[in-house]
Design an enzyme around this catalytic site. Structure first.
Site, PDB file in Angstrom:
ATOM      1  N   THR A  73       0.849  -1.193   0.000  1.00 10.76           N
ATOM      2  CA  THR A  73       0.000   0.000   0.000  1.00 10.76           C
ATOM      3  C   THR A  73       0.882   1.239   0.000  1.00 10.76           C
ATOM      4  O   THR A  73       2.000   1.209   0.541  1.00 10.76           O
ATOM      5  CB  THR A  73      -0.945   0.045   1.223  1.00 10.76           C
ATOM      6  OG1 THR A  73      -1.759   1.215   1.135  1.00 10.76           O
ATOM      7  CG2 THR A  73      -0.203   0.078   2.541  1.00 10.76           C
ATOM      8  N   ASP A 115      -7.534  -5.421   0.430  1.00  9.82           N
ATOM      9  CA  ASP A 115      -8.557  -4.757  -0.375  1.00  9.82           C
ATOM     10  C   ASP A 115      -9.818  -4.726   0.478  1.00  9.82           C
ATOM     11  O   ASP A 115     -10.046  -5.643   1.281  1.00  9.82           O
ATOM     12  CB  ASP A 115      -8.809  -5.493  -1.689  1.00  9.82           C
ATOM     13  CG  ASP A 115      -9.476  -4.576  -2.713  1.00  9.82           C
ATOM     14  OD1 ASP A 115      -9.307  -3.346  -2.624  1.00  9.82           O
ATOM     15  OD2 ASP A 115     -10.178  -5.085  -3.604  1.00  9.82           O
ATOM     16  N   GLY A 171     -14.283   7.986   2.731  1.00 13.38           N
ATOM     17  CA  GLY A 171     -15.153   7.100   1.951  1.00 13.38           C
ATOM     18  C   GLY A 171     -16.593   7.075   2.453  1.00 13.38           C
ATOM     19  O   GLY A 171     -17.221   8.125   2.624  1.00 13.38           O
TER      20      GLY A 171
HETATM   21  P1  IMP Z   1      -9.286   0.170  -0.640  1.00 10.43           P
HETATM   22  O1  IMP Z   1      -9.188  -0.968   0.292  1.00 10.43           O
HETATM   23  O2  IMP Z   1      -8.416   1.326  -0.229  1.00 10.43           O
HETATM   24  O3  IMP Z   1      -9.138  -0.234  -2.073  1.00 10.43           O
HETATM   25  O4  IMP Z   1     -10.772   0.741  -0.446  1.00 10.43           O
HETATM   26  C1  IMP Z   1     -11.791   0.586  -1.393  1.00 10.43           C
HETATM   27  C2  IMP Z   1     -12.930   1.544  -1.109  1.00 10.43           C
HETATM   28  O5  IMP Z   1     -13.782   0.986  -0.115  1.00 10.43           O
HETATM   29  C3  IMP Z   1     -12.525   2.905  -0.577  1.00 10.43           C
HETATM   30  O6  IMP Z   1     -12.238   3.795  -1.613  1.00 10.43           O
HETATM   31  C4  IMP Z   1     -13.790   3.318   0.151  1.00 10.43           C
HETATM   32  O7  IMP Z   1     -14.724   3.803  -0.755  1.00 10.43           O
HETATM   33  C5  IMP Z   1     -14.298   2.000   0.705  1.00 10.43           C
HETATM   34  N1  IMP Z   1     -13.787   1.766   2.071  1.00 10.43           N
HETATM   35  C6  IMP Z   1     -12.915   0.806   2.461  1.00 10.43           C
HETATM   36  N2  IMP Z   1     -12.686   0.893   3.794  1.00 10.43           N
HETATM   37  C7  IMP Z   1     -13.424   1.930   4.221  1.00 10.43           C
HETATM   38  C8  IMP Z   1     -13.605   2.531   5.519  1.00 10.43           C
HETATM   39  O8  IMP Z   1     -13.016   2.138   6.547  1.00 10.43           O
HETATM   40  N3  IMP Z   1     -14.445   3.581   5.559  1.00 10.43           N
HETATM   41  C9  IMP Z   1     -15.109   4.071   4.470  1.00 10.43           C
HETATM   42  N4  IMP Z   1     -14.971   3.578   3.255  1.00 10.43           N
HETATM   43  C10 IMP Z   1     -14.133   2.493   3.124  1.00 10.43           C
END
Ligand code: IMP
Length: 212
Positions: free
Chosen positions: A7, A72, A154
């Site tokens: 990451t 992910d 998010g």
């Molecule tokens: P990634 O794991 O960074 O690829 O997250 C994918 C997407 O899931 C993010 O862009 C958010 O839209 C959503 N997401 C994942 N974890 C969270 C969280 O803890 N809070 C809010 N949104 C989340």
């Protein structure tokens, strides 16, 4: 021995470092993807969170021959058949706009009484002689009818975890981090792989020491 965390997000990296402190004490060096030059950019176009996490861990391991841990995550809404799920970041389009994503989710659930949802985080580990494996963490809750709160990121303003009346965005970072899908996945990862990583780190330290 190094464990590369796949990451470039400094907040995630800090969480990983905190939860892997014991393994670090046994000789495991935690390194972020940003500190490793020449890593390939891995396209997250898998059809499941597991797919994407494994792609990232295997991609980093293939490029470095070192241990790699990848994650992910996404939000799964029951009334939408599990969507946005693996598409959470790009739900409203490729520009990854969290406010547009939140608006789209509220519109999709307009008038819907079943607002049950969960955040899910999948972690994948890949390493020398170790077939890639995954663990997961979940946080169950419901989707609000309007955004509330200013913390987090998010979908946080739309998600009320079970046992609370506030959204993730109204809770402090410490409160969220105690119950979040990511914290739970990291604890599962430590239970599943902590002994293995500590043993591999201790072996590498012995091998590299002048008397070993
Ligand atoms: P990634 O794991 O960074 O690829 O997250 C994918 C997407 O899931 C993010 O862009 C958010 O839209 C959503 N997401 C994942 N974890 C969270 C969280 O803890 N809070 C809010 N949104 C989340």
């Amino acid at each position: 021995m190094r464990l590369i965390i796949a990451t470039r997000n400094p907040d995630k990296l800090r969480e990983f470092r905190e939860l892997l402190a014991d393994a670090a004490a046994a000789g495991l060096t935690i390194v972020g993807a940003g500190e490793v030059p020449g890593l390939p950019e891995i396209v997250e176009d898998g059809t499941t969170l597991e797919d994407n996490a494994i792609r990232k861990a295997v991609g980093v391991h293939a490029a470095t021959s070192e241990w790699a841990l990848a994650d992910d995550s996404g939000v799964e809404v029951d009334a939408l058949g599990g969507e946005p799920g693996v598409h959470s970041a790009i739900y409203a389009g490729p520009h990854r706009d969290p406010e547009a994503n939140n608006r789209k989710l509220l519109e999709a659930l307009a008038g819907c009484s079943n607002r049950r949802a969960r955040f899910r985080c999948v972690l994948a580990l890949a390493g020398p002689g170790f077939p890639p494996a995954t663990v997961e963490g979940r946080c169950e809750g419901v989707i609000t009818t309007e955004p509330r709160g200013r913390h987090g990121f998010g979908y946080d303003p739309l998600f009320i975890p079970d046992g609370f009346s506030q959204t993730f965005a109204e809770l402090s970072a410490e409160q969220k981090n105690r119950i979040s899908h990511r914290a739970r996945a990291l604890r599962a990862a430590l239970r599943a792989w902590g002994p293995l990583l500590r043993a591999a780190a201790a072996q590498a330290t012995q091998r590299d020491s002048p008397s070993g």
